[in-house]
Design an enzyme around this catalytic site. Structure first.
Site, mmCIF file in Angstrom:
data_model
loop_
_atom_site.group_PDB
_atom_site.id
_atom_site.type_symbol
_atom_site.label_atom_id
_atom_site.label_comp_id
_atom_site.label_asym_id
_atom_site.label_seq_id
_atom_site.Cartn_x
_atom_site.Cartn_y
_atom_site.Cartn_z
ATOM 1 N N HIS A 185 10.795 -22.664 -45.651
ATOM 2 C CA HIS A 185 10.259 -21.929 -44.424
ATOM 3 C C HIS A 185 9.068 -21.020 -44.793
ATOM 4 N N ASP B 18 -24.566 -25.735 -46.432
ATOM 5 C CA ASP B 18 -23.004 -26.146 -46.589
ATOM 6 C C ASP B 18 -22.366 -25.284 -47.666
ATOM 7 N N TRP C 208 11.836 -17.454 -51.429
ATOM 8 C CA TRP C 208 10.332 -17.636 -51.936
ATOM 9 C C TRP C 208 9.849 -16.956 -52.966
ATOM 10 N N SER D 119 -5.658 -25.604 -56.167
ATOM 11 C CA SER D 119 -6.421 -25.772 -54.875
ATOM 12 C C SER D 119 -7.077 -24.334 -54.481
ATOM 13 N N SER D 120 -6.134 -23.311 -54.427
ATOM 14 C CA SER D 120 -6.679 -21.839 -53.939
ATOM 15 C C SER D 120 -7.563 -21.308 -54.738
ATOM 16 N N HIS E 186 2.223 -8.901 -53.789
ATOM 17 C CA HIS E 186 1.511 -7.891 -52.616
ATOM 18 C C HIS E 186 0.157 -8.046 -52.400
ATOM 19 N N GLU F 180 -1.200 -10.935 -52.274
ATOM 20 C CA GLU F 180 -1.122 -11.924 -51.569
ATOM 21 C C GLU F 180 -0.963 -11.674 -49.982
ATOM 22 N N TYR G 246 -1.948 -9.212 -48.512
ATOM 23 C CA TYR G 246 -3.413 -8.969 -47.882
ATOM 24 C C TYR G 246 -4.363 -10.087 -48.019
ATOM 25 N N SER H 259 -12.553 -8.773 -36.052
ATOM 26 C CA SER H 259 -13.769 -8.120 -35.995
ATOM 27 C C SER H 259 -15.221 -8.855 -35.412
ATOM 28 N N HIS I 243 6.793 -1.445 -54.559
ATOM 29 C CA HIS I 243 7.443 -1.066 -53.246
ATOM 30 C C HIS I 243 8.291 -2.135 -52.846
ATOM 31 N N HIS I 244 8.144 -3.445 -53.481
ATOM 32 C CA HIS I 244 9.133 -4.206 -53.046
ATOM 33 C C HIS I 244 10.368 -4.196 -53.945
ATOM 34 N N THR J 293 -6.420 1.084 -43.496
ATOM 35 C CA THR J 293 -5.985 0.073 -42.352
ATOM 36 C C THR J 293 -5.992 0.723 -41.083
ATOM 37 N N LYS K 227 -9.501 1.001 -39.843
ATOM 38 C CA LYS K 227 -9.815 -0.470 -39.180
ATOM 39 C C LYS K 227 -9.334 -0.499 -37.615
ATOM 40 N N ARG L 269 19.449 -9.597 -44.928
ATOM 41 C CA ARG L 269 18.570 -10.920 -45.016
ATOM 42 C C ARG L 269 19.102 -12.094 -45.696
HETATM 43 C C1 HEA Z 1 3.232 -16.876 -42.260
HETATM 44 C C2 HEA Z 1 4.325 -16.599 -42.577
HETATM 45 C C3 HEA Z 1 5.507 -16.833 -41.528
HETATM 46 C C4 HEA Z 1 5.522 -17.297 -40.106
HETATM 47 C C5 HEA Z 1 4.413 -17.705 -39.113
HETATM 48 C C6 HEA Z 1 6.815 -17.394 -39.773
HETATM 49 C C7 HEA Z 1 7.402 -17.622 -38.691
HETATM 50 C C8 HEA Z 1 9.028 -17.616 -38.169
HETATM 51 N N1 HEA Z 1 9.808 -17.229 -38.940
HETATM 52 FE FE1 HEA Z 1 9.678 -16.705 -40.590
HETATM 53 N N2 HEA Z 1 9.626 -15.828 -42.753
HETATM 54 C C9 HEA Z 1 8.502 -16.048 -43.637
HETATM 55 C C10 HEA Z 1 7.277 -16.117 -43.095
HETATM 56 C C11 HEA Z 1 6.847 -16.620 -41.982
HETATM 57 N N3 HEA Z 1 7.713 -16.865 -40.750
HETATM 58 C C12 HEA Z 1 8.871 -15.325 -44.933
HETATM 59 C C13 HEA Z 1 7.855 -14.935 -45.987
HETATM 60 C C14 HEA Z 1 10.026 -15.166 -44.997
HETATM 61 C C15 HEA Z 1 11.211 -14.734 -46.031
HETATM 62 C C16 HEA Z 1 11.626 -15.703 -46.836
HETATM 63 C C17 HEA Z 1 12.857 -15.393 -47.914
HETATM 64 O O1 HEA Z 1 13.608 -14.368 -47.691
HETATM 65 O O2 HEA Z 1 12.741 -15.908 -48.855
HETATM 66 C C18 HEA Z 1 10.829 -15.764 -43.670
HETATM 67 C C19 HEA Z 1 11.981 -15.630 -43.307
HETATM 68 C C20 HEA Z 1 12.521 -15.764 -41.969
HETATM 69 C C21 HEA Z 1 13.752 -15.419 -41.369
HETATM 70 C C22 HEA Z 1 14.840 -14.765 -42.357
HETATM 71 C C23 HEA Z 1 15.597 -15.790 -42.878
HETATM 72 C C24 HEA Z 1 16.590 -15.229 -43.921
HETATM 73 O O3 HEA Z 1 16.636 -14.157 -44.213
HETATM 74 O O4 HEA Z 1 17.669 -16.122 -43.942
HETATM 75 C C25 HEA Z 1 13.790 -15.930 -40.189
HETATM 76 C C26 HEA Z 1 14.983 -15.776 -39.185
HETATM 77 O O5 HEA Z 1 15.059 -15.777 -38.230
HETATM 78 C C27 HEA Z 1 12.392 -16.550 -39.762
HETATM 79 C C28 HEA Z 1 12.052 -16.903 -38.581
HETATM 80 C C29 HEA Z 1 10.837 -17.342 -38.251
HETATM 81 C C30 HEA Z 1 10.651 -17.723 -36.867
HETATM 82 C C31 HEA Z 1 11.692 -18.122 -35.744
HETATM 83 C C32 HEA Z 1 9.142 -18.004 -36.825
HETATM 84 C C33 HEA Z 1 8.418 -18.581 -35.804
HETATM 85 O O6 HEA Z 1 7.414 -17.910 -35.495
HETATM 86 C C34 HEA Z 1 8.225 -20.008 -35.936
HETATM 87 C C35 HEA Z 1 7.755 -20.668 -34.616
HETATM 88 C C36 HEA Z 1 8.128 -22.157 -34.570
HETATM 89 C C37 HEA Z 1 7.154 -23.141 -34.415
HETATM 90 C C38 HEA Z 1 5.941 -23.253 -34.233
HETATM 91 C C39 HEA Z 1 8.261 -24.580 -34.363
HETATM 92 C C40 HEA Z 1 7.751 -25.244 -33.320
HETATM 93 C C41 HEA Z 1 8.575 -26.541 -33.452
HETATM 94 C C42 HEA Z 1 8.847 -27.391 -32.411
HETATM 95 C C43 HEA Z 1 8.052 -27.130 -31.025
HETATM 96 C C44 HEA Z 1 9.926 -28.236 -32.650
HETATM 97 C C45 HEA Z 1 9.577 -29.459 -32.923
HETATM 98 C C46 HEA Z 1 9.547 -29.614 -34.373
HETATM 99 C C47 HEA Z 1 8.914 -30.728 -34.798
HETATM 100 C C48 HEA Z 1 7.998 -31.483 -34.384
HETATM 101 C C49 HEA Z 1 9.076 -30.597 -36.504
HETATM 102 N N4 HEA Z 1 11.699 -16.301 -40.942
HETATM 103 C C1 HEA Z 2 0.203 -9.986 -43.577
HETATM 104 C C2 HEA Z 2 1.147 -9.320 -44.320
HETATM 105 C C3 HEA Z 2 1.693 -8.236 -44.605
HETATM 106 C C4 HEA Z 2 0.834 -6.883 -44.315
HETATM 107 C C5 HEA Z 2 -0.629 -6.790 -43.714
HETATM 108 C C6 HEA Z 2 1.888 -5.766 -44.546
HETATM 109 C C7 HEA Z 2 1.512 -4.473 -44.582
HETATM 110 C C8 HEA Z 2 2.200 -3.527 -45.248
HETATM 111 N N1 HEA Z 2 3.467 -3.526 -45.678
HETATM 112 FE FE1 HEA Z 2 4.690 -5.319 -45.817
HETATM 113 N N2 HEA Z 2 5.334 -7.033 -46.322
HETATM 114 C C9 HEA Z 2 5.011 -8.502 -46.158
HETATM 115 C C10 HEA Z 2 3.765 -8.409 -45.650
HETATM 116 C C11 HEA Z 2 2.857 -7.599 -45.168
HETATM 117 N N3 HEA Z 2 2.990 -6.373 -45.277
HETATM 118 C C12 HEA Z 2 5.877 -9.263 -46.460
HETATM 119 C C13 HEA Z 2 5.662 -10.832 -46.522
HETATM 120 C C14 HEA Z 2 7.092 -8.612 -46.996
HETATM 121 C C15 HEA Z 2 8.510 -9.254 -47.505
HETATM 122 C C16 HEA Z 2 8.216 -10.012 -48.752
HETATM 123 C C17 HEA Z 2 9.828 -10.322 -49.065
HETATM 124 O O1 HEA Z 2 10.520 -9.481 -49.440
HETATM 125 O O2 HEA Z 2 10.001 -11.563 -48.870
HETATM 126 C C18 HEA Z 2 6.671 -7.118 -46.803
HETATM 127 C C19 HEA Z 2 7.560 -6.089 -47.380
HETATM 128 C C20 HEA Z 2 7.172 -4.738 -47.522
HETATM 129 C C21 HEA Z 2 7.860 -3.873 -48.210
HETATM 130 C C22 HEA Z 2 9.025 -4.012 -48.998
HETATM 131 C C23 HEA Z 2 10.197 -3.842 -48.250
HETATM 132 C C24 HEA Z 2 11.423 -4.137 -48.780
HETATM 133 O O3 HEA Z 2 11.765 -5.228 -49.379
HETATM 134 O O4 HEA Z 2 12.240 -3.156 -49.020
HETATM 135 C C25 HEA Z 2 7.280 -2.697 -47.776
HETATM 136 C C26 HEA Z 2 7.500 -1.292 -48.670
HETATM 137 O O5 HEA Z 2 6.704 -0.565 -48.801
HETATM 138 C C27 HEA Z 2 5.847 -2.951 -47.240
HETATM 139 C C28 HEA Z 2 5.079 -1.949 -46.772
HETATM 140 C C29 HEA Z 2 3.931 -2.280 -46.257
HETATM 141 C C30 HEA Z 2 2.761 -1.347 -45.956
HETATM 142 C C31 HEA Z 2 2.728 0.017 -45.916
HETATM 143 C C32 HEA Z 2 1.799 -2.149 -45.469
HETATM 144 C C33 HEA Z 2 0.351 -1.286 -44.701
HETATM 145 O O6 HEA Z 2 -0.744 -2.301 -44.976
HETATM 146 C C34 HEA Z 2 0.469 -1.289 -43.134
HETATM 147 C C35 HEA Z 2 -0.599 -0.328 -42.821
HETATM 148 C C36 HEA Z 2 -0.914 -0.439 -41.374
HETATM 149 C C37 HEA Z 2 -0.647 0.567 -40.760
HETATM 150 C C38 HEA Z 2 0.112 1.921 -41.051
HETATM 151 C C39 HEA Z 2 -0.907 0.424 -39.082
HETATM 152 C C40 HEA Z 2 -2.056 0.753 -38.616
HETATM 153 C C41 HEA Z 2 -2.587 2.371 -38.715
HETATM 154 C C42 HEA Z 2 -2.912 3.108 -38.106
HETATM 155 C C43 HEA Z 2 -2.504 3.024 -36.697
HETATM 156 C C44 HEA Z 2 -3.416 4.377 -38.662
HETATM 157 C C45 HEA Z 2 -2.595 5.818 -38.450
HETATM 158 C C46 HEA Z 2 -1.440 5.698 -39.375
HETATM 159 C C47 HEA Z 2 -1.047 6.737 -40.209
HETATM 160 C C48 HEA Z 2 -1.095 7.966 -39.769
HETATM 161 C C49 HEA Z 2 0.035 6.377 -41.287
HETATM 162 N N4 HEA Z 2 6.176 -4.307 -47.026
HETATM 163 CU CU LIG Z 3 3.897 -5.427 -50.389
#
Ligand code: HEA
Ligand code: HEA
Ligand SMILES: [Cu+2]
Ligand code: CUA
Lengths: 529, 287, 384
Positions: free
Chosen positions: A80, A109, A145, A172-173, A256, A258, A260, A271, A305-306, A331, A334, A453
């Site tokens: 997923h 292009d 993942w 590709s990327s 990390h 990634e 962003y 924007s 931080h992960h 952030t 922004k 999780r």
């Molecule tokens: C961009 C990234 C992204 C997006 C969009 C989503 C979208 C969603 N995610 Fe996911 N998710 C991750 C990134 C993302 N996730 C990541 C990085 C993890 C961590 C993995 C890990 O631990 O290694 C995670 C893990 C994760 C978990 C935790 C699993 C676990 O820890 O065991 C769960 C549980 O609820 C979850 C749920 C969902 C759901 C319900 C959506 C929904 O938004 C999805 C919306 C659903 C649809 C759009 C489906 C539509 C389908 C139909 C209408 C049926 C027809 C079907 C067909 C035609 C095939 N996600």
């Molecule tokens: C689009 C993807 C995205 C983005 C943008 C972010 C943004 C941020 N993430 Fe997140 N993060 C993930 C995707 C993302 N993360 C994913 C996928 C994981 C799990 C991976 C895995 O384990 O599978 C994860 C996990 C993750 C962890 C690890 C947790 C754990 O496993 O224990 C942490 C810990 O520091 C963290 C921190 C942050 C912080 C500080 C930001 C900051 O960039 C956020 C900054 C934004 C704001 C703070 C809000 C707006 C600000 C204001 C309104 C201003 C006022 C604010 C202040 C005065 C503070 N993230």
């Molecule tokens: Cu991170």
């Protein structure tokens, strides 16, 4: 040489519409065709990855194991995430870049059209390789993942396929990003300076650099996994002097930045949209650019931080805590700039704007929970619970995914020449937003209350909120069918769009006809020279 | 910046899809091979990939020689090559990072130095383990071995590569002055040095396996040693082949004083390989 | 304390009371550290709430007031260095205010000095092994058998009947109240993570390395947690249970359970262990098969399944396995030394000679196999 070139271009470059037949899509070098391919690919993958999420949610509907074996559950979680990140958000952003960047900068292009074709046509094959592992004996990858060693090394036959599919996508990327960098630097309309570029172009430029810098590091990390498994190396094996935690450092050095990569282009989209519907220029253009660059820079020094529970030295934990917290500042800049853009504007709320506002609110919620995660002592309680799952879905789904939907509604009239169905667009937004919060908000609660999780079954204490989340998931998932329906209708026909489409729109893409001609800027646009 | 009236945009690209299929076959075949399958699919994929590259590059070369490319296209190519090399730098960075991490962190921790649980790690799990680099870990994986000494082969290799950098630069000056024959001569020297390097590297590997009992499976030292030098050696091979092709093109009267991007790309790549070697020589062999 | 900060504190505390609901919030816990962490968590939570309210407040105000349908006319400003500096500086100050207490707590968490009891915790797929370094007590702890039966797909057992479903083990970790306990975390196979929310202790168990942390439990009770690092198929079924006893009861427990003499190999603590029997004695098939069944259920069935059928592709079947029905040497070797790079771990240190002989003989003569020969403990002893 240039004379010869002049002699050639007449019949090579101009007067070409799309080729006939299906090979058009196979051989195309046109940035719009390739953009379309990327976007459609992402849409298909969204349903595949979403379908997997629905399997996860269905199993978690009730305590007890009802549907799937735990190993299959783990491979659903793993797949997923890989599908959503590498198969949906990244290709969708590249698709948007393909469509919009040449138009936004007044170029003919992409800089390297043939390479562009290859970048796309790798993706279906790479995912064929990845998804095929689900049908192998022993099933797909089930180590998360993040593919942490040594667990991922235990994977069955799928292991090598997964590693190579990651290499494949990486190729590709990197090619795609190189192309984007070359396009932005080399194909701009004469006279357009860097600081005149739309923010979408800027954020993509910076994203492309992030990709070029970190995808090879991921390739290195998974290569080490491969050799540890098959060639006797001991990078991640303490008995030979290696360290499993070393894998995590290398992985998150990629991982990390990634995340962003998955959000910076979204910032660019938002924007573009907010000023249009506020009918007011973007507030703080320059500071937006600098903030994006700062986020990108900081993203390289916060990876651990992960890993707050892996047993790093205290000084390391402190450093990574402070550096991570710092990311909130740019952030925040922004977010404040967007709000200042709305302030004293003259706003209307068409579908793209609704999605942009949904992004703004829910991304901020996700960002604030990210900030909480950055606080190391607290993260020791949050880590690897559903609180983290809630955090990243709030930044990814109403963040990245919403921005892609907003962009689709915003630019679709330009792509197809037809207006989409505004009523259904709005319904799509509202239904999605309601279900989305039903889906992800309760995850904060169960996470704090102690639900780890990546588990297929849980204690009764978490039953109620999980049932709620599952209902939200099915609601949200099926509301995406509305999205498909609106897109389909818009491609088929509808009210003709004007060239400008939106009253307050600003930018080169709105100066060309709708639908945009197959070759947009055969002559550079005049306003910059 | 853009002057589209002279920008060359090809309209059909048939090779990319071939390349994708080739890569697919190669990767799927390689994975099956690792799972105990046959090597045939992988070989087909590799062959197709080479064929694709020959044809695709052939087409690009033809277009270039026909003068279809403007100065702007040239800039696009240059940027791409630059950033491609940067991505390669990052790839090596991952392996250098692994080397540094193992040497400065995990190694000392296993021997009880450092804060946190390091003392206990050594006392409880690996008591008696003493860390010095090079090292194959507390369980001495791969058995007793001798480290690869920096003298004489690696020094020789350093000299070879540095010299080849010079010959490459001479060739570049030659073509800049329009002296194609001289360019070809010096490129020949560069290629020869490159392949000589690869042969020496092979000799070194033979020494390691046959006499030093130093293998890929010799713990972290063997892992980092062979992965870093191995990937580098592979890149030298690639670089030398590219230079060879450039040289052969030179003999066919390709390139002029102003239009020789392919040469420059190859030269950049060659210098990159050179610099990586210096890093290797210092961090893998000497320190 | 100034009035303002006192009002602020009271406000925080009363809201904290509201939020301290175990089903939707972090537990306060029973150690000084867990309480500090909880306070920190609530502090940053409320700061985030305030930021959210302010930011969204301004935004919704603007969306309401400055909409075209209300006749709003767009202004034209798009820059202001002053406000940009303000909204860069203010968040920075807020962050520093959060960072200071966080750093203090973090330093306290990492200070493992002066511990009175030290427990080494080793993660296995999928159970824990506890070893009291001071007294030599050591045993395995895995998911309670009834829960384990209920959680199987299609078990037909209503999991609702268990109050602590998936949070019950056979042998909990017994700890004293009021003493600083140091934990040493490590693993024998993949990475696990030992987490008890009430102690605010979560640390990854890294194979080949030891991580430390500590807890000082202030109230007697039973505290439940989970493995929180994905560790394979049964990651979700690897609970942690800590039983905190008053100091005197704890001492009595230690006195009762401390091993009398040095143990040489870590003996299996399973109820069926036949450790005390002489390795040199000749055993007969019935004895070995009977003893082997218990060992198999505790140590092998989680992968190879109770009926020996395995799971296609992931874990090979024992029934009809070429190794388990073939040559003795190969069969002994895969169990004794394991197979690197797979989930099949080396059991040399985990099973006594007789247990290993028993489980090997069991595999050869049960689970649908009937080779008809026995493997004697002496054959294993010869390897050591
Ligand atoms: C961009 C990234 C992204 C997006 C969009 C989503 C979208 C969603 N995610 Fe996911 N998710 C991750 C990134 C993302 N996730 C990541 C990085 C993890 C961590 C993995 C890990 O631990 O290694 C995670 C893990 C994760 C978990 C935790 C699993 C676990 O820890 O065991 C769960 C549980 O609820 C979850 C749920 C969902 C759901 C319900 C959506 C929904 O938004 C999805 C919306 C659903 C649809 C759009 C489906 C539509 C389908 C139909 C209408 C049926 C027809 C079907 C067909 C035609 C095939 N996600
Ligand atoms: C689009 C993807 C995205 C983005 C943008 C972010 C943004 C941020 N993430 Fe997140 N993060 C993930 C995707 C993302 N993360 C994913 C996928 C994981 C799990 C991976 C895995 O384990 O599978 C994860 C996990 C993750 C962890 C690890 C947790 C754990 O496993 O224990 C942490 C810990 O520091 C963290 C921190 C942050 C912080 C500080 C930001 C900051 O960039 C956020 C900054 C934004 C704001 C703070 C809000 C707006 C600000 C204001 C309104 C201003 C006022 C604010 C202040 C005065 C503070 N993230
Ligand atoms: Cu991170
Ligand atoms: Cu052990 Cu998860």
């Amino acid at each position: 040489m240039s004379t010869a070139a002049a002699g050639h271009h007449d019949h090579d470059d101009h007067d070409h519409g799309p080729a006939k037949g299906w090979t058009r899509w196979l051989y195309t070098t046109n940035h719009k065709d390739i953009g379309t391919l990327y976007l459609l690919f992402a849409l298909v993958m969204f349903f595949i990855g979403g379908g997997m999420a629905l399997i996860i949610r269905a199993e978690l509907f009730q305590p007890g194991l009802q549907l799937v074996d735990p190993l299959f559950f783990n491979s659903m979680t793993t797949m997923h995430a890989l599908v959503m990140i590498f198969g949906v958000v990244m290709p969708a952003f590249v698709g948007l870049a393909n469509w919009m960047i040449p138009m936004m900068i007044g170029g003919p292009d992409m800089a390297l059209p043939r390479l562009n074709n290859w970048s796309f046509w790798i993706m279906p094959f790479a995912f064929l390789l990845l998804l095929s592992t689900l049908f192998m004996e022993g099933g797909g990858p089930a180590g998360g993942w993040t593919l942490y060693a040594p667990l991922s090394l235990q994977g069955g036959n799928s292991f090598a396929f997964v590693i190579f599919s990651i290499h494949f996508m990486g190729i590709s990327s990197v090619m795609g990003s190189i192309n984007i960098v070359a396009t932005i630097f080399n194909m701009r309309a004469p006279g357009m300076s860097l600081m005149q570029m739309p923010l979408f172009v800027w954020t993509w430029l910076i994203t492309a650099y992030l990709l070029i810098a970190v995808i090879p590091v991921l390739a290195g990390a998974v290569t080490m996994l491969l050799t540890d498994r098959f060639f006797g190396t001991s990078f991640f094996n303490a008995a030979g002097g290696g360290d499993p935690v070393m894998y995590q450092h290398i992985f998150w050095f990629f991982g990390h930045p990634e995340v962003y990569i998955l959000i910076l282009p979204a910032f660019g989209i938002i924007s573009s949209i907010i000023p249009t519907f506020a009918r007011k220029p973007l507030f703080g253009y320059a500071s937006m650019v600098y903030a994006t660059a700062s986020i990108a820079f900081l993203s390289f020094i916060v990876w651990a931080h992960h890993m707050f529970t892996v047993g790093m030295p205290l000084a390391g934990e402190m450093f990574f805590m402070f550096a991570t917290m710092m990311i909130s500042v740019p952030t925040g800049v922004k977010v404040f700039n967007w709000i200042a853009t709305m302030w004293r504007g003259s706003m209307t709320f068409e579908t793209p704007m609704l999605f942009a506002i949904g992004f703004l609110v829910m991304f901020t919620i996700g960002g604030l929970s990210g900030l909480m995660l950055a606080i190391t002592p607290a993260d020791i309680q949050y880590h690897d619970t559903y609180f983290v799952v809630a955090h990243f879905h709030y930044v990814l789904v109403p963040g990245a995914i919403y921005s892609i939907m907003a962009a689709t509604y915003y630019w679709m009239p330009k792509w197809t020449g037809n207006m989409y169905d505004e009523k259904w667009g709005k319904i799509h937004f509202w239904v999605s937003t309601v279900f989305l919060n039903v889906l992800f908000f309760p995850m904060h609660f169960v996470g704090l209350a102690g639900m780890p999780r990546r588990i297929p079954d849980y204690n009764l204490q978490f039953a109620d909120w999980n049932a709620v989340a599952t209902i939200g998931a099915f609601g949200f998932g099926f509301s995406q069918l509305i999205f498909v329906w609106v897109i389909y209708k818009c491609i088929k026909g509808g009210e003709k769009a004007t060239d400008e489409v939106w009253e307050g729109a600003d930018g080169l893409e709105w100066t060309v006809p709708s639908p945009a001609p197959y070759h947009t800027f055969e002559k550079p646009p005049a306003q910059y020279s | 910046m853009s002057s589209p009236s002279s920008y060359y945009i090809p309209h059909e690209a048939k090779w990319p899809i071939v390349g994708s299929i080739a890569l697919f076959a190669f990767f799927a075949g390689f994975a099956s091979l690792l799972n105990g399958g046959s090597w045939i699919v992988m070989a087909i994929g590799a062959a197709l990939l080479v064929y694709m590259m020959v044809r695709w590059f052939g087409q690009v070369i033809a277009e270039s020689e026909n003068g279809q490319y403007s100065a702007q296209v040239d800039v696009s190519f240059r940027m791409s090559m630059m950033w491609f090399i940067f991505s390669e730098v990052m790839f090596f960075g991952a392996f250098f990072g692994a080397l540094f991490y193992a040497r400065t962190f995990s190694g000392p921790w296993l021997s009880g130095m450092g804060e946190g649980g390091a003392a206990a790690t050594n006392a409880v799990l690996w008591s008696g383990f003493d860390y010095v680099w090079p090292n194959n870990g507390p369980e001495k994986l791969g058995g007793a071995y001798d480290a690869m000494h920096w003298f004489p082969l690696p020094v020789l290799n350093t000299l070879i590569l540095l010299t080849s950098g010079v010959t490459c630069t001479i060739a570049h000056h030659a073509i800049k002055h329009g002296d194609r024959a001289k360019m070809v001569r010096w490129l020949l020297a560069t290629c020869a040095l490159g392949f000589f390097f690869v042969i020496m590297q092979a000799v070194e590997y033979y020494e390691a396996y046959a006499h030093l009992n130093l293998k890929m499976s010799t713990g972290i030292y063997g892992s980092t040693f062979f992965m870093l030098t191995g990937f580098h050696g592979f890149h030298v091979c690639m670089g030398a082949i590219i230079l060879l092709i450039v040289m052969l093109r030179g003999t066919r009267k390709h390139f002029s004083a102003t239009n020789h991007f392919a040469f420059e790309a190859a030269a950049w790549y060659w210098h990159f390989v050179d610099v990586v070697w210096l890093g290797l020589f210092i961090f893998v062999y000497i320190l | 304390m100034s009035l303002i900060s006192r009002v602020f504190l009271v406000a925080i505390l009363s809201l904290t009371g509201l939020a301290a609901r175990a089903d939707i919030n972090m537990p306060v816990g029973v150690t000084p550290i867990s309480k500090e962490v909880f306070g920190l968590h609530m502090l940053i939570f409320w700061i985030c709430c305030v930021i959210g309210v302010l930011v969204f407040g301004v935004m919704f105000y603007s969306m309401f007031k400055h909409r075209k349908s209300k006749g709003a006319v767009a202004a034209d400003f798009h820059e202001s260095t002053v406000v940009e500096i303000i909204w860069t500086a203010v968040p920075l100050v807020i962050l520093i205010a959060m960072a200071i207490p966080a750093a203090k707590t973090l330093i306290a968490m990492e200070d493992t000095s002066d511990a009175e009891v030290t427990v080494k915790i080793t993660g296995y797929q999928w159970k824990w092994h506890y070893e009291y370094l001071d007294s030599g007590i050591n045993y395995y702890s895995s998911l309670d058998a009834e829960h384990n039966a209920a959680r199987q797909v299609g078990s037909g057992i209503d999991v609702g009947q268990f109050e602590n479903y998936l949070k019950e083990v056979d042998n909990p970790l017994v700890l004293p109240v009021g003493k600083k306990v140091r934990f040493l975390h490590t693993s024998a196979d993949v990475i696990h993570s030992w987490w008890v929310p009430d102690l605010a202790v979560k640390k990854d168990a890294i194979p080949g390395f030891i991580n430390e942390n500590w807890a000082l439990i202030e109230e007697p009770g039973t505290y439940r947690g989970k493995c929180t690092e994905l560790c394979g198929r049964d990651h979700g079924f690897m609970p942690v249970v800590v039983e905190a006893l008053p100091a005197d009861e704890y001492d009595a427990w230690v006195a009762e359970n401390a091993p009398v003499e040095e143990v040489q190999v870590t003996e299996s603590a399973s109820a069926t262990a036949v450790a005390s029997v002489d390795d040199d004695r000749e055993w007969n098939m019935e004895e070995l098969v009977a003893a082997g069944e218990g060992v198999y259920v505790t140590h092998c069935a989680s992968c190879h399944q109770a009926d020996g059928a395995g799971l296609a592709g992931a874990f090979p079947a024992i029934t009809g396995s070429a190794i388990a029905t073939g040559d003795h040497a190969a069969h002994i070797d895969i169990v004794y030394a394991g197979k690197t790079g797979t989930a099949m771990a080396a059991f040399a240190d985990r099973l006594s000679n007789s247990d290993m002989a028993a489980v090997l003989t069991y595999q050869r003569n049960a689970l649908g196999n009937s080779v008809g020969d026995v493997i004697q403990p002496s054959a294993i002893k010869a390897l050591r």
